[in-house]
Motif scaffolding. Structure first.
Motif, mmCIF file in Angstrom:
data_model
loop_
_atom_site.group_PDB
_atom_site.id
_atom_site.type_symbol
_atom_site.label_atom_id
_atom_site.label_comp_id
_atom_site.label_asym_id
_atom_site.label_seq_id
_atom_site.Cartn_x
_atom_site.Cartn_y
_atom_site.Cartn_z
ATOM 1 N N THR A 137 -30.025 69.202 53.900
ATOM 2 C CA THR A 137 -28.600 69.579 53.571
ATOM 3 C C THR A 137 -28.097 70.567 54.817
ATOM 4 O O THR A 137 -27.076 70.469 55.140
ATOM 5 C CB THR A 137 -28.773 70.301 52.494
ATOM 6 N N ALA A 138 -28.850 71.329 55.543
ATOM 7 C CA ALA A 138 -28.236 72.129 56.319
ATOM 8 C C ALA A 138 -27.964 71.432 57.478
ATOM 9 O O ALA A 138 -26.911 71.849 58.271
ATOM 10 C CB ALA A 138 -29.332 73.242 56.842
ATOM 11 N N VAL A 145 -24.076 71.908 49.117
ATOM 12 C CA VAL A 145 -24.282 73.322 49.007
ATOM 13 C C VAL A 145 -23.120 74.046 48.755
ATOM 14 O O VAL A 145 -21.732 73.576 49.363
ATOM 15 C CB VAL A 145 -24.574 73.817 50.538
ATOM 16 N N SER A 147 -19.835 76.074 48.648
ATOM 17 C CA SER A 147 -19.101 76.973 49.658
ATOM 18 C C SER A 147 -18.899 78.151 49.150
ATOM 19 O O SER A 147 -17.943 78.428 48.140
ATOM 20 C CB SER A 147 -17.924 76.174 50.219
ATOM 21 N N LEU A 206 -30.525 76.132 48.152
ATOM 22 C CA LEU A 206 -29.734 75.640 49.232
ATOM 23 C C LEU A 206 -28.604 76.699 49.818
ATOM 24 O O LEU A 206 -28.341 76.808 51.022
ATOM 25 C CB LEU A 206 -29.007 74.509 48.970
ATOM 26 N N TRP A 207 -27.849 77.410 48.995
ATOM 27 C CA TRP A 207 -27.022 78.467 49.398
ATOM 28 C C TRP A 207 -27.465 79.701 50.062
ATOM 29 O O TRP A 207 -27.085 80.001 50.854
ATOM 30 C CB TRP A 207 -26.240 78.927 47.841
ATOM 31 N N GLN A 209 -30.272 79.309 51.691
ATOM 32 C CA GLN A 209 -30.872 79.146 53.209
ATOM 33 C C GLN A 209 -29.509 79.002 53.962
ATOM 34 O O GLN A 209 -29.460 79.430 55.064
ATOM 35 C CB GLN A 209 -31.537 77.749 53.096
ATOM 36 N N ARG A 210 -28.403 78.449 53.446
ATOM 37 C CA ARG A 210 -27.283 78.476 54.431
ATOM 38 C C ARG A 210 -26.415 79.954 54.843
ATOM 39 O O ARG A 210 -26.278 80.168 55.741
ATOM 40 C CB ARG A 210 -26.144 77.534 53.445
ATOM 41 N N HIS A 211 -27.005 80.823 53.735
ATOM 42 C CA HIS A 211 -26.389 81.947 53.978
ATOM 43 C C HIS A 211 -27.368 82.991 54.466
ATOM 44 O O HIS A 211 -27.419 84.183 54.629
ATOM 45 C CB HIS A 211 -25.827 82.536 52.882
ATOM 46 N N ASP A 212 -28.560 82.434 55.264
ATOM 47 C CA ASP A 212 -29.399 83.225 55.942
ATOM 48 C C ASP A 212 -30.364 83.964 55.050
ATOM 49 O O ASP A 212 -30.819 85.304 55.636
ATOM 50 C CB ASP A 212 -29.151 84.084 57.165
#
Length: 224
Positions: A137-138, A145, A147, A206-207, A209-212
């Motif tokens: 997904t990333a 994911v 937003s 997922l959120w 991971q996307r936001h570190d």
């Protein structure tokens, strides 16, 4: 009792899973299927809480069986138990409606905890499957994911719990890692879901991971 249907095309695996599940006080096997078609028929007849589903089976594979079970809105949660951790199979299983994805080399207790988690409405993911799902997904090749802007207002403990979700830990394991109760973990997750605008464990991972938030970190001394 949590009622379980087991679906696998290998007799040795079926017998092993049945024996493992029946060795507990809170789980019982109410049906055993040799292929996806039998699994769908058993779920329709028995209405179990959880279906433990292999993916590669004759007649009807686990993905199609999962889609049929979920489509009938039987209330049965599908937990995939497979040897495969590649992107394609993970995507296919989750897309069909499976709520959990574990690998066959998992520890027996992890599988039992996974069945219980599905029955509670949670989404247990093997850490390798979670990483592959997040990675895919990333890189923008599929999945969704939510937003959300950085600084979603998560408390340090909520962020810490989300990190452990990304690692694939169940609520019971997170509680043990952080030295808090499982009820507290659930409360943190509920609050975190509301803050970041997601509906389930997979979207939260997922959120994060996307936001570190996916790496190790956080203070062991953070307050509940």
């Amino acid at each position: 009792m949590i009622r379980v249907v087991v679906a696998d095309d290998h007799a040795v695996v079926r017998r092993g899973l049945t024996g493992l599940i029946e060795s507990t006080d809170d789980l019982e096997v109410v049906g055993v299927a040799r292929d996806g078609r039998e699994a769908v028929a058993l779920v329709r007849e028995m209405r179990p809480d959880v279906a433990v589903m292999d993916l590669q089976m004759p007649v009807m594979d686990g993905v199609e069986a999962t889609r049929a079970i979920v489509g009938e809105a039987s209330g049965t949660g599908v937990l995939v138990l497979t040897s495969f951790s590649d992107h394609a199979r993970i995507d296919a299983a989750i897309g069909a409606g499976a709520v959990g994805y574990l690998l066959k080399d998992a520890e027996p207790e992890s599988l039992l905890d996974g069945i219980r988690a599905v029955a509670r409405g949670e989404s247990p993911l093997d850490p390798r499957a979670a990483r592959r799902l997040v990675s895919r997904t990333a890189h923008g090749r599929g999945g969704t994911v939510p937003s959300a802007a950085d600084g979603a207002g998560l408390s340090p403990r909520e962020a810490e719990v989300l990190r452990l979700v990304v690692e694939g830990l169940l609520n019971k394991q997170i509680a043990a890692r952080l030295g808090i109760t499982e009820r507290t973990v659930k409360a943190h997750l509920t609050s975190a879901y509301q803050r970041i605008g997601v509906a389930d464990r997979t979207q939260a991972a997922l959120w994060a991971q996307r936001h570190d938030l996916g790496g190790a970190g956080g203070s062991e001394g953070a307050r509940d």
